[in-house]
Design an enzyme around this catalytic site. Structure first.
Site, PDB file in Angstrom:
ATOM      1  N   CYS A   1     -10.632   9.609   7.209  1.00  0.00           N
ATOM      2  CA  CYS A   1     -10.651   8.695   8.357  1.00  0.00           C
ATOM      3  C   CYS A   1     -11.652   8.991   9.470  1.00  0.00           C
ATOM      4  O   CYS A   1     -12.249   8.055   9.995  1.00  0.00           O
ATOM      5  CB  CYS A   1      -9.247   8.588   8.935  1.00  0.00           C
TER       6      CYS A   1
ATOM      7  N   PRO B   1     -11.855   1.294   3.622  1.00  0.00           N
ATOM      8  CA  PRO B   1     -12.965   2.263   3.587  1.00  0.00           C
ATOM      9  C   PRO B   1     -14.231   1.714   4.254  1.00  0.00           C
ATOM     10  O   PRO B   1     -14.273   0.554   4.660  1.00  0.00           O
ATOM     11  CB  PRO B   1     -13.203   2.453   2.084  1.00  0.00           C
TER      12      PRO B   1
ATOM     13  N   VAL C   1      -2.974  -0.946   3.461  1.00  0.00           N
ATOM     14  CA  VAL C   1      -3.973  -0.816   2.395  1.00  0.00           C
ATOM     15  C   VAL C   1      -5.186  -0.056   2.927  1.00  0.00           C
ATOM     16  O   VAL C   1      -5.336   0.141   4.138  1.00  0.00           O
ATOM     17  CB  VAL C   1      -4.394  -2.198   1.846  1.00  0.00           C
TER      18      VAL C   1
ATOM     19  N   TYR D   1      -1.305   7.465   1.241  1.00  0.00           N
ATOM     20  CA  TYR D   1      -0.974   8.600   2.125  1.00  0.00           C
ATOM     21  C   TYR D   1      -0.205   8.145   3.365  1.00  0.00           C
ATOM     22  O   TYR D   1       0.549   8.922   3.941  1.00  0.00           O
ATOM     23  CB  TYR D   1      -2.255   9.322   2.552  1.00  0.00           C
TER      24      TYR D   1
ATOM     25  N   ALA E   1      -8.727   7.121  19.454  1.00  0.00           N
ATOM     26  CA  ALA E   1      -8.008   8.400  19.286  1.00  0.00           C
ATOM     27  C   ALA E   1      -8.734   9.261  18.254  1.00  0.00           C
ATOM     28  O   ALA E   1      -8.989  10.448  18.488  1.00  0.00           O
ATOM     29  CB  ALA E   1      -6.563   8.138  18.855  1.00  0.00           C
ATOM     30  N   ASN E   2      -9.086   8.669  17.121  1.00  0.00           N
ATOM     31  CA  ASN E   2      -9.787   9.457  16.099  1.00  0.00           C
ATOM     32  C   ASN E   2     -11.161   9.897  16.576  1.00  0.00           C
ATOM     33  O   ASN E   2     -11.602  11.015  16.303  1.00  0.00           O
ATOM     34  CB  ASN E   2      -9.901   8.661  14.798  1.00  0.00           C
ATOM     35  N   ALA E   3     -11.843   9.028  17.318  1.00  0.00           N
ATOM     36  CA  ALA E   3     -13.181   9.388  17.807  1.00  0.00           C
ATOM     37  C   ALA E   3     -13.082  10.576  18.781  1.00  0.00           C
ATOM     38  O   ALA E   3     -13.885  11.515  18.712  1.00  0.00           O
ATOM     39  CB  ALA E   3     -13.831   8.188  18.492  1.00  0.00           C
ATOM     40  N   PHE E   4     -12.095  10.561  19.664  1.00  0.00           N
ATOM     41  CA  PHE E   4     -11.938  11.673  20.617  1.00  0.00           C
ATOM     42  C   PHE E   4     -11.590  12.978  19.893  1.00  0.00           C
ATOM     43  O   PHE E   4     -12.099  14.043  20.243  1.00  0.00           O
ATOM     44  CB  PHE E   4     -10.856  11.345  21.661  1.00  0.00           C
TER      45      PHE E   4
ATOM     46  N   GLY F   1       0.851  -1.194   0.000  1.00  0.00           N
ATOM     47  CA  GLY F   1       0.000   0.000   0.000  1.00  0.00           C
ATOM     48  C   GLY F   1       0.883   1.238   0.000  1.00  0.00           C
ATOM     49  O   GLY F   1       1.527   1.552   1.003  1.00  0.00           O
TER      50      GLY F   1
HETATM   51  P1  NAD Z   1      -4.722   5.058   0.346  1.00  0.00           P
HETATM   52  O1  NAD Z   1      -5.961   4.727  -0.359  1.00  0.00           O
HETATM   53  O2  NAD Z   1      -4.046   6.367   0.086  1.00  0.00           O
HETATM   54  O3  NAD Z   1      -3.616   3.920   0.068  1.00  0.00           O
HETATM   55  C1  NAD Z   1      -3.882   2.553   0.113  1.00  0.00           C
HETATM   56  C2  NAD Z   1      -3.161   1.887  -1.052  1.00  0.00           C
HETATM   57  O4  NAD Z   1      -3.240   0.464  -0.907  1.00  0.00           O
HETATM   58  C3  NAD Z   1      -3.757   2.217  -2.420  1.00  0.00           C
HETATM   59  O5  NAD Z   1      -2.772   2.851  -3.221  1.00  0.00           O
HETATM   60  C4  NAD Z   1      -4.167   0.846  -2.983  1.00  0.00           C
HETATM   61  O6  NAD Z   1      -3.943   0.736  -4.393  1.00  0.00           O
HETATM   62  C5  NAD Z   1      -3.247  -0.085  -2.211  1.00  0.00           C
HETATM   63  N1  NAD Z   1      -3.703  -1.484  -2.153  1.00  0.00           N
HETATM   64  C6  NAD Z   1      -4.902  -1.957  -1.732  1.00  0.00           C
HETATM   65  N2  NAD Z   1      -4.912  -3.308  -1.779  1.00  0.00           N
HETATM   66  C7  NAD Z   1      -3.700  -3.703  -2.244  1.00  0.00           C
HETATM   67  C8  NAD Z   1      -3.101  -4.955  -2.517  1.00  0.00           C
HETATM   68  N3  NAD Z   1      -3.751  -6.098  -2.301  1.00  0.00           N
HETATM   69  N4  NAD Z   1      -1.834  -4.987  -3.004  1.00  0.00           N
HETATM   70  C9  NAD Z   1      -1.151  -3.839  -3.224  1.00  0.00           C
HETATM   71  N5  NAD Z   1      -1.669  -2.608  -2.968  1.00  0.00           N
HETATM   72  C10 NAD Z   1      -2.925  -2.537  -2.487  1.00  0.00           C
HETATM   73  O7  NAD Z   1      -5.031   4.911   1.905  1.00  0.00           O
HETATM   74  P2  NAD Z   1      -4.295   5.653   3.113  1.00  0.00           P
HETATM   75  O8  NAD Z   1      -4.879   7.010   3.315  1.00  0.00           O
HETATM   76  O9  NAD Z   1      -2.827   5.500   2.954  1.00  0.00           O
HETATM   77  O10 NAD Z   1      -4.813   4.767   4.333  1.00  0.00           O
HETATM   78  C11 NAD Z   1      -4.326   3.449   4.530  1.00  0.00           C
HETATM   79  C12 NAD Z   1      -4.779   2.999   5.911  1.00  0.00           C
HETATM   80  O11 NAD Z   1      -4.164   3.827   6.906  1.00  0.00           O
HETATM   81  C13 NAD Z   1      -6.282   3.091   6.164  1.00  0.00           C
HETATM   82  O12 NAD Z   1      -6.670   2.016   6.969  1.00  0.00           O
HETATM   83  C14 NAD Z   1      -6.426   4.393   6.935  1.00  0.00           C
HETATM   84  O13 NAD Z   1      -7.545   4.362   7.785  1.00  0.00           O
HETATM   85  C15 NAD Z   1      -5.161   4.418   7.745  1.00  0.00           C
HETATM   86  N6  NAD Z   1      -4.692   5.758   8.129  1.00  0.00           N
HETATM   87  C16 NAD Z   1      -4.719   6.781   7.230  1.00  0.00           C
HETATM   88  C17 NAD Z   1      -4.212   8.036   7.592  1.00  0.00           C
HETATM   89  C18 NAD Z   1      -4.217   9.191   6.623  1.00  0.00           C
HETATM   90  O14 NAD Z   1      -3.855  10.281   7.031  1.00  0.00           O
HETATM   91  N7  NAD Z   1      -4.604   9.024   5.377  1.00  0.00           N
HETATM   92  C19 NAD Z   1      -3.645   8.218   8.862  1.00  0.00           C
HETATM   93  C20 NAD Z   1      -3.615   7.143   9.746  1.00  0.00           C
HETATM   94  C21 NAD Z   1      -4.134   5.914   9.370  1.00  0.00           C
HETATM   95  C1  UGA Z   2      -6.545  12.681  11.634  1.00  0.00           C
HETATM   96  C2  UGA Z   2      -5.844  12.568  12.993  1.00  0.00           C
HETATM   97  O1  UGA Z   2      -5.472  13.889  13.425  1.00  0.00           O
HETATM   98  C3  UGA Z   2      -4.592  11.698  12.890  1.00  0.00           C
HETATM   99  O2  UGA Z   2      -4.018  11.531  14.184  1.00  0.00           O
HETATM  100  C4  UGA Z   2      -4.999  10.332  12.321  1.00  0.00           C
HETATM  101  O3  UGA Z   2      -3.841   9.527  12.148  1.00  0.00           O
HETATM  102  C5  UGA Z   2      -5.670  10.516  10.983  1.00  0.00           C
HETATM  103  O4  UGA Z   2      -6.834  11.375  11.151  1.00  0.00           O
HETATM  104  C6  UGA Z   2      -6.178   9.256  10.375  1.00  0.00           C
HETATM  105  O5  UGA Z   2      -6.377   8.274  11.061  1.00  0.00           O
HETATM  106  O6  UGA Z   2      -6.390   9.332   9.153  1.00  0.00           O
HETATM  107  P1  UGA Z   2      -6.191  14.115   9.425  1.00  0.00           P
HETATM  108  O7  UGA Z   2      -7.570  13.662   9.104  1.00  0.00           O
HETATM  109  O8  UGA Z   2      -5.135  13.927   8.395  1.00  0.00           O
HETATM  110  O9  UGA Z   2      -5.659  13.349  10.749  1.00  0.00           O
HETATM  111  O10 UGA Z   2      -6.190  15.661   9.802  1.00  0.00           O
HETATM  112  P2  UGA Z   2      -6.660  16.483  11.096  1.00  0.00           P
HETATM  113  O11 UGA Z   2      -5.656  17.530  11.341  1.00  0.00           O
HETATM  114  O12 UGA Z   2      -7.007  15.604  12.217  1.00  0.00           O
HETATM  115  O13 UGA Z   2      -7.968  17.213  10.571  1.00  0.00           O
HETATM  116  C7  UGA Z   2      -9.153  16.486  10.292  1.00  0.00           C
HETATM  117  C8  UGA Z   2     -10.267  17.447   9.947  1.00  0.00           C
HETATM  118  O14 UGA Z   2     -10.671  18.187  11.099  1.00  0.00           O
HETATM  119  C9  UGA Z   2      -9.886  18.491   8.904  1.00  0.00           C
HETATM  120  O15 UGA Z   2     -10.974  18.696   8.025  1.00  0.00           O
HETATM  121  C10 UGA Z   2      -9.627  19.735   9.722  1.00  0.00           C
HETATM  122  O16 UGA Z   2      -9.785  20.928   9.015  1.00  0.00           O
HETATM  123  C11 UGA Z   2     -10.670  19.574  10.820  1.00  0.00           C
HETATM  124  N1  UGA Z   2     -10.338  20.315  12.056  1.00  0.00           N
HETATM  125  C12 UGA Z   2      -9.223  19.992  12.759  1.00  0.00           C
HETATM  126  C13 UGA Z   2     -11.205  21.286  12.517  1.00  0.00           C
HETATM  127  O17 UGA Z   2     -12.241  21.573  11.897  1.00  0.00           O
HETATM  128  N2  UGA Z   2     -10.913  21.938  13.692  1.00  0.00           N
HETATM  129  C14 UGA Z   2      -9.796  21.655  14.417  1.00  0.00           C
HETATM  130  O18 UGA Z   2      -9.596  22.283  15.482  1.00  0.00           O
HETATM  131  C15 UGA Z   2      -8.932  20.651  13.931  1.00  0.00           C
END
Ligand code: NAD
Ligand code: UGA
Length: 457
Positions: free
Chosen positions: A272, A89, A86, A11, A219-222, A8
């Protein structure tokens, strides 16, 4: 030297592995993805995501000990440690549709790992998953007749987009959960050792598997709950002439509450928060905890209300019709410093105004390409304009939807002169100087603030 693989290259996978490679030069780090175009972008000068500082980190180790590849199977065979990052969703079909996590990509990965492994592996859950997913992973990995040891470790990611690199380089904490067995503890130690290259040992915390998995959802819920809480009070402020920023400041000085994450806004977005809370809600319902489920569900409902309230306010302020009026939307990404538009409140407001038949012009420094894709059919009814001055020319209103600093630094006198009158500004992020704008001539409506409206002349 360990062979580290990440499945994966999104991001999370891309930035986290780039930092691991940079901090652990003796390890070989490979990031694979089934999306060939994404891998090609990681190998080029145009990385697939915009993230401050990312390019520098990638360039410092790419083709030295950091590699991007489409060859998922070959690299599974070679790896000692496999991070699985990966996408997970929200399910859109069948049982749990709209709430439960869609684990099809996750399960497919587990089966690929099983099929192509010939040596022992540590499999690390990097994706955000429902509590007890590791158990399902273990069952799949051990469903073979070869006697191959696999250890499943949970290591959820807490980085936020826009600050991914500093979050990785200097994390508040790293969380690692594993089974309390000799091989589970050995696997846990291997992951601790990676992070200990740069993270102080006291910030690397270890727990049982289920606490680690569930901590990520909690953590995300809080965090999201804090935003919904402050946004709920912003609605009361708009009725009572209290000011939400003054309130956030006043309550945030209580060290038990703290000042961060109290910015009232048009609503939270991103891939997320909503999906993880809905997943938590689904889990609570699954375990028969309906009251707990309804409690957390309200965080998402409040967020939907806040976005709906914002575009209703635009409509009612502009004499209950925006049909045919040009409205410039400043910002498409879900927050500043990212090109990501997933679940962006900006796009929801955009869709609502398109529905009202406004002439919507969307401007953003980095996110217009993603916005065009995410808006789907509606994109045909939106003008995409990179220059905010051009976007605002002849507009009846501007709405600030993303807190890009550049939007605060524009020449609003010039913008005012170029607009249709009366000119409105709706500040969905409270980043502008509202009194200054009012004295230029704008009618100003901001989140959780008394309106500044010029009397009819
Ligand atoms: P993303 O969609 O940007 O990336 C996931 C990648 O996995 C995609 O490019 C997809 O093509 C690839 N993939 C899926 N199945 C595959 C397979 N079988 N083999 C090879 N590649 C495969 O997703 P993301 O934002 O990076 O999020 C990934 C996970 O991390 C999610 O569970 C998300 O909840 C979690 N997370 C995301 C963030 C964030 O800021 N985006 C922060 C913390 C946690
Ligand atoms: C969030 C968490 O902050 C990360 O710790 C976590 O890893 C990640 O989700 C995840 O699991 O994907 P992210 O969604 O990238 O990170 O960005 P945040 O800074 O948390 O902002 C989320 C949303 O809340 C944005 O739309 C932002 O504009 C909004 N926000 C944030 C507000 O409206 N007010 C605030 O005070 C803070």
């Amino acid at each position: 030297m360990a062979n580290i693989l990440c499945i994966g290259a999104g991001y999370v996978g891309g930035p986290t592995m780039a930092v691991i490679a940079q901090k652990c030069p003796e390890h070989r780090v490979v990031v694979v993805d089934m999306d060939g175009a994404k891998i090609a972008a990681w190998q080029s000068d145009q990385l697939p995501i915009y993230e401050p500082g990312l390019k520098e980190v990638v360039l410092s180790c790419r083709d030295k000990n950091l590699f991007f590849s489409r060859e998922v199977e070959r690299h599974i065979a070679e790896a000692d440690i496999i991070f699985v990052s990966v996408n997970t969703p929200t399910k859109t079909f069948g049982q749990g549709a709209g709430k439960a996590a869609d684990l099809q990509y996750w399960e497919k990965t587990a089966r690929q790992i099983l099929q192509h492994s010939r040596t022992p592996k540590i499999v690390v859950e990097k994706s955000t998953l429902p509590v007890r997913t590791a158990e399902a992973m273990e069952r799949i990995l051990h469903s073979h007749d070869r006697d191959l040891p696999f250890d499943v470790v949970s290591n959820p990611e807490f980085l936020a987009e826009g600050t991914a690199i500093p979050n990785m380089q200097n994390p508040d904490r790293v969380l690692i959960g594993a089974r309390d067995t000799p091989s589970g503890l050995k696997a846990m130690q291997a992951i601790v050792d990676i992070y200990a290259h740069w993270v102080p040992r006291e910030r690397i915390i270890t727990t049982n598997l289920w606490s680690s998995e569930l901590s990520k959802l909690v953590a995300n819920a809080f965090l999201a709950q804090r935003i919904s809480s402050v946004n709920s009070i912003s609605a009361l402020c708009e009725k009572t002439e209290a000011d939400i920023q003054e309130i956030a400041h006043a309550i945030g000085l209580d060290s038990r509450i703290g000042p961060r994450f109290l910015n009232a806004s048009v609503g939270f977005g991103g891939s997320c928060f909503k999906k993880d809370i809905l997943n938590l809600v689904y889990l609570c319902d699954h375990y028969g905890l309906s009251e707990v489920a309804r409690y957390w569900e309200q965080v998402v409902r409040m967020n939907e209300y806040q976005q709906a309230r914002f575009h209703s306010r635009i409509l009612s302020s502009m004499f209950n019709t925006v049909a045919g009026k040009r409205i410039a939307l400043f910002g498409a990404s879900f927050k500043a410093n990212t090109s990501d538009t997933r679940e962006s409140p900006a796009l929801n407001v955009c869709r609502a105004l398109v529905e009202e038949r406004a002439e919507v012009v969307l401007t953003d420094p980095y996110a217009l390409d993603n916005a065009r894709i995410d808006l789907g059919e509606d994109a045909r009814r939106v003008i995409f304009e990179p220059d905010p001055y051009v976007a605002a020319a002849n507009a009846h209103a501007i709405a600030i939807l993303t807190e890009w600093p550049l939007f605060a630094d524009l020449d609003y006198e010039a913008i005012y002169r170029s607009m249709a009158k009366p000119a409105f500004i709706f500040d969905g992020r409270n980043i502008l100087n509202h009194r200054g704008l009012f004295s230029i001539g704008f009618n100003v409506q901001a989140i959780g603030k008394p309106p500044l409206i010029h009397p009819a002349r």
